[in-house]
Scaffold this active site. Structure first.
Site, mmCIF file in Angstrom:
data_model
loop_
_atom_site.group_PDB
_atom_site.id
_atom_site.type_symbol
_atom_site.label_atom_id
_atom_site.label_comp_id
_atom_site.label_asym_id
_atom_site.label_seq_id
_atom_site.Cartn_x
_atom_site.Cartn_y
_atom_site.Cartn_z
ATOM 1 N N SER A 166 7.826 -4.469 4.134
ATOM 2 C CA SER A 166 8.403 -3.168 4.000
ATOM 3 C C SER A 166 10.077 -3.301 4.522
ATOM 4 O O SER A 166 10.320 -3.963 5.246
ATOM 5 C CB SER A 166 7.998 -2.188 4.725
ATOM 6 O OG SER A 166 8.738 -0.810 4.649
ATOM 7 N N LYS A 182 5.280 -5.147 10.023
ATOM 8 C CA LYS A 182 6.110 -5.379 8.704
ATOM 9 C C LYS A 182 7.049 -6.523 9.241
ATOM 10 O O LYS A 182 7.451 -7.294 8.397
ATOM 11 C CB LYS A 182 6.804 -4.400 8.048
ATOM 12 C CG LYS A 182 5.458 -3.308 7.317
ATOM 13 C CD LYS A 182 4.612 -4.127 6.250
ATOM 14 C CE LYS A 182 3.596 -3.184 5.549
ATOM 15 N NZ LYS A 182 2.919 -4.010 4.632
ATOM 16 N N TYR A 216 3.971 0.313 12.283
ATOM 17 C CA TYR A 216 3.947 -0.207 11.015
ATOM 18 C C TYR A 216 5.006 -0.902 10.936
ATOM 19 O O TYR A 216 4.954 -1.977 10.417
ATOM 20 C CB TYR A 216 4.109 1.234 10.126
ATOM 21 C CG TYR A 216 4.213 0.927 8.812
ATOM 22 C CD1 TYR A 216 2.985 0.722 7.912
ATOM 23 C CD2 TYR A 216 5.325 0.661 7.792
ATOM 24 C CE1 TYR A 216 3.072 0.479 6.384
ATOM 25 C CE2 TYR A 216 5.367 0.561 6.492
ATOM 26 C CZ TYR A 216 4.218 0.215 5.892
ATOM 27 O OH TYR A 216 4.446 0.049 4.429
HETATM 28 P P1 NAP Z 1 -2.082 2.606 -1.168
HETATM 29 O O1 NAP Z 1 -1.663 3.151 -2.388
HETATM 30 O O2 NAP Z 1 -2.398 3.366 -0.045
HETATM 31 O O3 NAP Z 1 -3.266 1.311 -1.348
HETATM 32 C C1 NAP Z 1 -3.695 0.648 -0.310
HETATM 33 C C2 NAP Z 1 -4.579 -0.426 -0.905
HETATM 34 O O4 NAP Z 1 -5.096 -1.277 0.417
HETATM 35 C C3 NAP Z 1 -5.842 0.175 -1.204
HETATM 36 O O5 NAP Z 1 -6.149 -0.554 -2.560
HETATM 37 C C4 NAP Z 1 -6.852 0.174 -0.242
HETATM 38 O O6 NAP Z 1 -8.059 -0.124 -0.578
HETATM 39 C C5 NAP Z 1 -6.369 -1.258 0.420
HETATM 40 N N1 NAP Z 1 -7.005 -1.254 1.763
HETATM 41 C C6 NAP Z 1 -6.845 -0.212 2.914
HETATM 42 N N2 NAP Z 1 -7.367 -0.644 4.091
HETATM 43 C C7 NAP Z 1 -7.875 -2.078 3.647
HETATM 44 C C8 NAP Z 1 -8.651 -3.191 4.225
HETATM 45 N N3 NAP Z 1 -8.914 -2.966 5.597
HETATM 46 N N4 NAP Z 1 -8.934 -4.110 3.741
HETATM 47 C C9 NAP Z 1 -8.578 -4.377 2.302
HETATM 48 N N5 NAP Z 1 -7.954 -3.443 1.785
HETATM 49 C C10 NAP Z 1 -7.482 -2.206 2.418
HETATM 50 O O7 NAP Z 1 -0.849 1.708 -0.691
HETATM 51 P P2 NAP Z 1 0.393 1.185 -1.331
HETATM 52 O O8 NAP Z 1 1.550 2.196 -1.246
HETATM 53 O O9 NAP Z 1 0.121 0.469 -2.946
HETATM 54 O O10 NAP Z 1 0.865 0.055 -0.418
HETATM 55 C C11 NAP Z 1 0.351 -1.332 -0.645
HETATM 56 C C12 NAP Z 1 1.371 -2.506 0.128
HETATM 57 O O11 NAP Z 1 2.793 -1.995 0.015
HETATM 58 C C13 NAP Z 1 1.010 -2.105 1.741
HETATM 59 O O12 NAP Z 1 1.166 -3.280 2.445
HETATM 60 C C14 NAP Z 1 2.165 -1.043 2.130
HETATM 61 O O13 NAP Z 1 2.676 -1.141 3.578
HETATM 62 C C15 NAP Z 1 3.375 -1.721 1.311
HETATM 63 N N6 NAP Z 1 4.616 -0.924 1.203
HETATM 64 C C16 NAP Z 1 4.460 0.360 0.484
HETATM 65 C C17 NAP Z 1 5.367 1.248 0.212
HETATM 66 C C18 NAP Z 1 5.312 2.561 -0.372
HETATM 67 O O14 NAP Z 1 6.145 3.169 -0.302
HETATM 68 N N7 NAP Z 1 4.178 2.942 -1.038
HETATM 69 C C19 NAP Z 1 6.702 0.893 0.984
HETATM 70 C C20 NAP Z 1 6.780 -0.509 1.507
HETATM 71 C C21 NAP Z 1 5.754 -1.269 1.768
HETATM 72 P P3 NAP Z 1 -9.262 1.055 -0.752
HETATM 73 O O15 NAP Z 1 -8.593 1.705 -2.038
HETATM 74 O O16 NAP Z 1 -10.616 0.480 -0.917
HETATM 75 O O17 NAP Z 1 -8.899 2.124 0.350
#
Ligand code: NAP
Length: 251
Positions: free
Chosen positions: A146, A163, A159
């Site tokens: 991130s 990261k 977090y």
């Molecule tokens: P999200 O929509 O909240 O989805 C999270 C995913 O992770 C879901 O598929 C969830 O599965 C899974 N998950 C949660 N806990 C888990 C565990 N213990 N073991 C295996 N899977 C697990 O998140 P997102 O926004 O797509 O983020 C994806 C990645 O991008 C993350 O690493 C996040 O930190 C990073 N990121 C996101 C943003 C942003 O703005 N959204 C920015 C920077 C980085 P379930 O559906 O079964 O709960």
């Protein structure tokens, strides 16, 4: 499947692929012909839906529940994939959670839960995948970090530490695995519209900091993951961090 199908015959594991960025990445790699393992923690129905969409694209796959922050569950995940496919070509370490609060209010559990999944989970899955890829003498690993791992963010000590750790881990593992034809890169999203960011109160404030004037979509991130996974032009890239943030952070 697209006309290109550059990942035909390859197997991809995407952690946290039931929703958000992981889901978009799963569909992007399936469109390239990869068999895609859709890992999830608790959203079984959503993961099955992603698998159905993968099949509609003409690809194969499987949905597998595993908490990738737990060593025994990661072992079981990789064993199941090896039993079905006998190989792993691509790993996208995407699963992540946030437990935001200011440092003085942060409980040890909030710290530990985020480190366990967002950092230790990346270590566990990368170690498991690299054992297989080293024997194959090929593979591509993509870690989702991130921009806050680069610049910090008030309220996200746990977090951003995880990261930032992923960035250091990516560079070290890239050096360790390079001689066996395995590349390891990181993707650093800015503000992407997913469930993770849906409840952020400072959304409008963040928008002012994005030169391109919009939040990112999961597909914006998936496009770069697809490039790193499938494009021959990415073969000579390793140990890099690519920001996908609408220009939020310019080094
Ligand atoms: P999200 O929509 O909240 O989805 C999270 C995913 O992770 C879901 O598929 C969830 O599965 C899974 N998950 C949660 N806990 C888990 C565990 N213990 N073991 C295996 N899977 C697990 O998140 P997102 O926004 O797509 O983020 C994806 C990645 O991008 C993350 O690493 C996040 O930190 C990073 N990121 C996101 C943003 C942003 O703005 N959204 C920015 C920077 C980085 P379930 O559906 O079964 O709960």
């Amino acid at each position: 499947m697209t006309a290109e199908a550059r990942l035909q015959g390859q197997v991809a594991i995407i952690t946290g692929a039931s929703r958000g960025i992981g889901r978009a990445a799963a569909l992007a790699l399936a469109a390239e012909g990869a068999a895609v393992v859709v890992n999830y923690a608790s959203s079984a129905a959503a993961a099955e839906q992603v698998l159905a969409e993968i099949r509609q694209l003409g690809s194969d796959g499987m949905a597998l529940q595993a908490d990738v922050g737990q060593a025994d569950q990661v072992e079981a995940l990789f064993a199941a994939v090896m039993e079905k496919y006998g190989r792993v070509d691509l790993l996208v370490n995407n699963a992540g959670i946030a437990r935001d609060t200011l440092l003085l209010r942060m409980k040890l559990e909030d710290w530990q839960a985020v480190i366990d999944l967002n950092l230790t989970g990346v270590f566990l899955c990368t170690r498991a995948a690299s054992k297989i890829m080293l024997k194959q003498r090929s593979g591509r690993i993509i870690n989702i970090t991130s921009v806050v791992g680069e610049i910090g963010n008030a309220g996200q000590a746990n977090y951003s530490a995880a990261k930032a750790g992923v960035i250091g881990f990516t560079k070290t593992v890239a050096r360790e695995l390079a001689s066996r034809g395995i590349t390891v890169n990181a993707v650093a999203p800015g503000f992407i519209a997913t469930d993770m960011t849906a409840n952020l109160k400072q959304g409008e404030e963040i928008l002012k900091q994005i030169p391109l004037g919009r939040y990112g979509q999961p597909e914006d991130v998936a496009g770069v993951i697809r490039f790193l996974a499938a494009d021959p032009a990415a073969a000579y890239m390793t140990g890099q961090v690519i920001n996908i943030d609408g220009g939020m952070v310019m080094a």
